[in-house]
Write an enzyme that holds these catalytic residues in place. Structure first.
Site, PDB file in Angstrom:
ATOM      1  CG  ASP A   1       1.261   0.285  -0.704  1.00  0.00           C
ATOM      2  OD1 ASP A   1       1.122   1.173   0.099  1.00  0.00           O
ATOM      3  OD2 ASP A   1       0.764  -0.678  -1.003  1.00  0.00           O
ATOM      4  CG  HIS A   2       7.002   4.058   0.487  1.00  0.00           C
ATOM      5  ND1 HIS A   2       8.367   4.468   0.937  1.00  0.00           N
ATOM      6  CD2 HIS A   2       7.398   2.977  -0.317  1.00  0.00           C
ATOM      7  CE1 HIS A   2       9.357   3.483   0.322  1.00  0.00           C
ATOM      8  NE2 HIS A   2       8.789   2.625  -0.562  1.00  0.00           N
TER       9      HIS A   2
ATOM     10  CB  SER B   1      16.377  -8.981  -5.887  1.00  0.00           C
ATOM     11  OG  SER B   1      16.112  -9.844  -4.678  1.00  0.00           O
ATOM     12  N   GLY B   2      16.895 -11.788  -7.441  1.00  0.00           N
ATOM     13  CA  GLY B   2      17.911 -12.859  -7.895  1.00  0.00           C
ATOM     14  C   GLY B   2      17.057 -14.285  -8.366  1.00  0.00           C
TER      15      GLY B   2
ATOM     16  CG  ASN C   1       7.278   1.708   3.675  1.00  0.00           C
ATOM     17  OD1 ASN C   1       7.334   3.074   3.945  1.00  0.00           O
ATOM     18  ND2 ASN C   1       8.143   0.979   2.646  1.00  0.00           N
TER      19      ASN C   1
ATOM     20  CB  SER D   1      15.352 -17.804  -4.459  1.00  0.00           C
ATOM     21  OG  SER D   1      15.771 -16.346  -4.014  1.00  0.00           O
TER      22      SER D   1
ATOM     23  CB  SER E   1       9.767  -9.495   0.597  1.00  0.00           C
ATOM     24  OG  SER E   1      10.983  -9.162  -0.092  1.00  0.00           O
ATOM     25  N   GLY E   2       8.988  -6.114   0.921  1.00  0.00           N
ATOM     26  CA  GLY E   2       8.938  -4.955   1.610  1.00  0.00           C
ATOM     27  C   GLY E   2      10.323  -4.466   2.297  1.00  0.00           C
ATOM     28  CD  GLU E   3      10.607  -1.112   0.466  1.00  0.00           C
ATOM     29  OE1 GLU E   3       9.874  -0.484   1.392  1.00  0.00           O
ATOM     30  OE2 GLU E   3      10.837  -1.584  -0.366  1.00  0.00           O
TER      31      GLU E   3
END
Length: 308
Positions: free
Chosen positions: A29-30, A164-165, A102, A167, A97-99
């Site tokens: 979804d970009h 990714s971790g 985008n 949390s 949580s996105g980049e």
């Protein structure tokens, strides 16, 4: 991979993938491609709606949608429910949580801590709306004076949350129904289970199948070299030109070490098997190179899928 194919092609490939025997489809979804050479980035939700209508069996997943900047979380819940209706319950909403790549198209990219806090608020909004509740919400970042989703599938749309971790694994266990990860890391899944998570575990592996290994290596270097950057870098760079600059010293052999290339089915099976061995329940296979999708699907039906 919406960054390497146009919308009509993506729908066609989805239909072909279902016919070939794949069990689920995932879609990025970009707003922008990672690199200009990929050449595409249609609106994912229009494509998902078309795919939902054009297929009948395969499950579907957004991989993944960011609900904190480009989309308001209440709108994400509405469109996820609509795709859930169109697919007759075959859709899972993948969230992350996105980049910057985008999301900055609608305004400044927030600091990482703010993004994490915004993401948790978004989950607090989306989950009850997907469940059919009438919601009033007042948070630090989002307000929902009043909202209700009127068209929903019989069973609520499940949420898969990117981790990714530790949390983010805990967040997924608290709010989600499944998890998404891009590395075959069993420790990530252990963190999810230890936090109480028990849902599906979605992974994704890039490969580049083709009759000429050298040609595959060139394609991977041209279109996939961005993937070697750490996620902290990927989340912050703003434009395809930024990714091109950040990867100008990456060599062809560097990328080929990370992505299986060529005609040898055993190499591709081994790449997928890493995710299976790590404990993933679903593995999405990305064929790098938009032009080779029809041939890849024919090969996958005959040689790859029977191995699993």
């Amino acid at each position: 991979m919406s960054e390497q194919s146009g919308p009509r092609e993506l729908v066609d490939y989805a239909i072909r993938a279902e016919a070939a025997g794949f069990g689920h489809l995932v879609m990025s979804d970009h707003y922008n491609p990672w690199l200009e050479s990929q050449g595409h980035s249609p609106y994912a939700w229009s494509v998902l709606g078309a795919v939902a209508h054009a297929t009948s069996r395969v499950e579907m997943l957004s991989y993944v949608t960011c609900p904190i900047r480009r989309y308001h979380p209440a709108v994400v819940a509405q469109k996820a429910s609509t795709v859930g209706v169109l697919s007759e319950g075959r859709f899972t909403l993948g969230l992350g949580s996105g980049e910057n790549l985008n999301e900055h198209v609608v305004g400044p990219w927030p600091h990482v801590q703010d993004r994490h806090d915004m993401f948790e608020e978004a989950l607090q909004i989306i989950r009850p709306l997907l469940a059919g509740e009438r919601l009033t919400y007042s948070g630090t970042y989002f307000d929902v004076p009043e909202a209700r989703i009127w068209d929903r599938p019989e069973a609520h749309v499940p949420m898969a949350i990117a981790i990714s971790g530790k949390s983010s694994a805990e967040l997924a266990a608290e709010y989600g129904d499944a998890v998404v990860a891009i590395e075959p890391d069993a420790n990530l899944l252990d963190s999810y289970r230890e936090a109480g998570g028990a849902g599906n575990r979605y992974g994704q592996v890039p490969i580049c199948w083709g009759p000429d290994e050298k040609a595959c290596r060139k394609i991977v270097h041209d279109q996939w070299r961005w993937s070697g950057l750490t996620w902290k870098v990927n989340a912050e760079l703003p434009e395809p030109e930024s990714f091109a600059a950040a990867t100008q010293t990456v060599r062809e052999e560097d990328v080929a070490e990370a992505v299986s290339c060529g005609p040898d089915v055993e190499k591709h099976v081994a790449a997928i098997q890493k995710f299976v061995d790590a404990g993933f329940s679903h593995v999405a296979v990305v064929q790098v190179g938009g032009d080779s999708q029809p041939e890849f699907l024919e090969w996958a039906q005959k040689e790859l899928l029977p191995r699993f």
